[in-house]
Design an enzyme around this catalytic site. Structure first.
Site, PDB file in Angstrom:
ATOM      1  N   SER A  44       0.106  -3.362  -3.560  1.00 61.96           N
ATOM      2  CA  SER A  44      -0.630  -4.564  -3.972  1.00 61.96           C
ATOM      3  C   SER A  44      -1.654  -4.338  -5.074  1.00 61.96           C
ATOM      4  CB  SER A  44      -1.329  -5.187  -2.756  1.00 61.96           C
ATOM      5  OG  SER A  44      -2.243  -4.261  -2.176  1.00 61.96           O
ATOM      6  N   ASP A 145      -0.657 -24.584   8.660  1.00 60.54           N
ATOM      7  CA  ASP A 145       0.162 -24.092   7.555  1.00 60.54           C
ATOM      8  C   ASP A 145       0.684 -25.292   6.784  1.00 60.54           C
ATOM      9  OD1 ASP A 145       2.275 -23.014   5.884  1.00 60.54           O
ATOM     10  OD2 ASP A 145       2.129 -21.189   7.092  1.00 60.54           O
ATOM     11  N   ARG A 208      -6.115 -11.860   2.184  1.00 63.11           N
ATOM     12  CA  ARG A 208      -6.619 -11.583   0.842  1.00 63.11           C
ATOM     13  C   ARG A 208      -8.094 -11.961   0.777  1.00 63.11           C
ATOM     14  NH1 ARG A 208      -2.811  -8.824   0.472  1.00 63.11           N
ATOM     15  NH2 ARG A 208      -1.170  -8.799  -1.140  1.00 63.11           N
ATOM     16  N   GLU A 237     -12.281  -6.547  -4.527  1.00 60.40           N
ATOM     17  CA  GLU A 237     -11.742  -5.194  -4.327  1.00 60.40           C
ATOM     18  C   GLU A 237     -11.346  -4.580  -5.664  1.00 60.40           C
ATOM     19  OE1 GLU A 237      -8.464  -5.015  -1.571  1.00 60.40           O
ATOM     20  OE2 GLU A 237      -9.503  -6.271  -0.105  1.00 60.40           O
ATOM     21  N   HIS A 254      -9.165  -2.773   3.579  1.00 59.21           N
ATOM     22  CA  HIS A 254      -7.841  -3.371   3.341  1.00 59.21           C
ATOM     23  C   HIS A 254      -6.732  -2.498   3.933  1.00 59.21           C
ATOM     24  CE1 HIS A 254      -5.450  -6.106   0.356  1.00 59.21           C
ATOM     25  NE2 HIS A 254      -4.803  -5.935   1.502  1.00 59.21           N
ATOM     26  N   GLY A 257      -2.852  -3.528   7.881  1.00 60.68           N
ATOM     27  CA  GLY A 257      -1.420  -3.301   8.048  1.00 60.68           C
ATOM     28  C   GLY A 257      -0.989  -1.880   7.770  1.00 60.68           C
ATOM     29  N   TYR A 258      -1.941  -0.937   7.692  1.00 52.79           N
ATOM     30  CA  TYR A 258      -1.650   0.426   7.261  1.00 52.79           C
ATOM     31  C   TYR A 258      -1.177   1.337   8.389  1.00 52.79           C
ATOM     32  CZ  TYR A 258      -2.853   0.967   2.331  1.00 52.79           C
ATOM     33  OH  TYR A 258      -2.832   0.939   0.952  1.00 52.79           O
TER      34      TYR A 258
END
Length: 371
Positions: A44, A145, A208, A237, A254, A257-258
């Site tokens: 990203s 959504d 984000r 960032e 960030h 999801g790592y």
């Protein structure tokens, strides 16, 4: 074939059989980096657009991420460059992060998470998993959504407006960053909406940074009027504002999801798309074996948090991020935290053999379900 790839992307050996793989710092990629490349693989932090690729022979771009706001897909399509990304690759990792963040905040506040309502904003792969897990925990789940509502998509929950969800005890964000259209998400949570949440609610942002107006949030938190916040993403960032970091309840660089599996899934999904683009059959991946047995009992939310922290501790990430702001170049330190991130396994990599109180069995089933 020359394949230029973000050095922070795991599993690049998959591509080595198809050509020369050249790892490069994702933030340092420029036109000269890709001047003679056939394939570009990014995460990203790299902006993929005409400025980067116009004079290059690159014909396939893969991003091992769920988000695509860093990629000018329209330009790629217009110039007949193939593109693939990895939607949902790290959904489990993000759901585990959100669950732990919520339990940590509730523990500090002396509240039971299962007694609260949660608004899930963004019902894509990640949002739906978060919604399912929070419902399994016993929470009242509401959803928002606008694009899916307009399309009439059934996500298993009645889709409401963002303003309707501001009275939920918890708000968790899982939307892409968009700047145009009636459902644009930049500063989706602006000053007025953050103020409407007030100090008695909880905000978790793992999508984000610019989805939340960081200056407005800092101002409200300074005045004691903002929601108890957990931020994994930041508006500027790799620059993290120290005043805001000091005022959030938990923060991280960030990395929600790592997980090892999330990153591997991202690479694998891009690799499968790459093979399809080349007209070849991708070999099957190897099945992972269990890491071991976890025998901890879960009788309450404190036990559940303890079990989650056998694999990952959010407070450790918060401490590392705080320390990074003391570095002379804090932005570079932020990137190093991500580049050198400790191996983090998802819960389903273990076998759980403890006992559990009845209310916790559904969430434990979700945590340890394979795949």
């Amino acid at each position: 074939m020359k394949i230029v790839a973000d050095a922070n992307m795991p599993g690049l050996e998959l591509f080595a059989a198809h050509g020369q793989v050249v790892p490069v710092d994702g933030r340092q990629m420029n036109p000269s980096t890709v001047a003679d490349a056939d394939v570009l693989l990014v995460r990203s932090v790299t902006r993929v657009n005409a400025e980067l690729l116009a004079d290059s022979p690159v014909r396939f771009v893969g991003s091992a991420t769920i988000g695509t706001d860093h990629v000018d897909q329209q330009w790629l399509q217009e110039t007949q460059r193939a593109f693939a990304h990895a939607p949902g690759c790290n959904a489990r990792a993000v759901a585990e992060y959100v669950l732990q963040a919520l339990l940590l905040v509730c523990q500090k506040q002396g509240r039971a998470a299962s007694s609260l309502s949660i608004g899930v904003v963004g019902m894509g792969n990640v949002g739906r998993r978060v919604a399912q897990w929070m419902q399994a925990l016993g929470m009242t789940v509401r959803a928002c959504d606008p694009p899916l509502a307009e399309q009439g998509v059934d996500v298993g929950y009645r889709l409401e407006s963002i303003d309707a969800l501001l009275d939920c005890d918890v708000l968790t964000l899982h939307v892409p960053l968009t700047d145009t259209g009636p459902a644009a998400t930049r500063h989706l949570l602006h000053h007025e909406r953050l103020a409407a949440m007030g100090a008695n609610r909880i905000l978790i942002n793992t999508c984000r940074g610019p989805v939340v107006d960081n200056r407005a949030l800092e101002s409200l938190l300074r005045e004691g009027k903002g929601p108890a916040s957990v931020l994994d993403v930041w508006e500027e960032e790799p620059h993290v504002p120290g005043d805001l970091l000091d005022r959030v309840m938990w923060g991280s660089p960030h990395i929600a999801g790592y997980s090892v599996q999330g990153k591997e899934n991202g690479t694998r999904m891009v690799y499968d798309a790459f093979c399809k683009w080349r007209g070849i059959v991708a070999p099957e991946g190897q099945k992972a074996t269990a890491l071991g047995v976890l025998a901890q009992d879960v009788q309450d939310e404190r036990d559940l948090l303890s079990l989650l922290q056998t694999a990952y501790r959010l407070p450790d990430d918060y401490s590392r991020l705080q320390e990074s702001l003391n570095e002379e170049n804090s932005a570079a330190a932020f990137d190093q935290l991500r580049k050198r991130y400790p191996l983090r396994q998802e819960m389903h990599r273990w076998l759980w053999q403890g006992s559990a109180a009845v209310p916790f069995r559904p969430i434990l089933d979700a945590l340890f379900a394979p795949g």
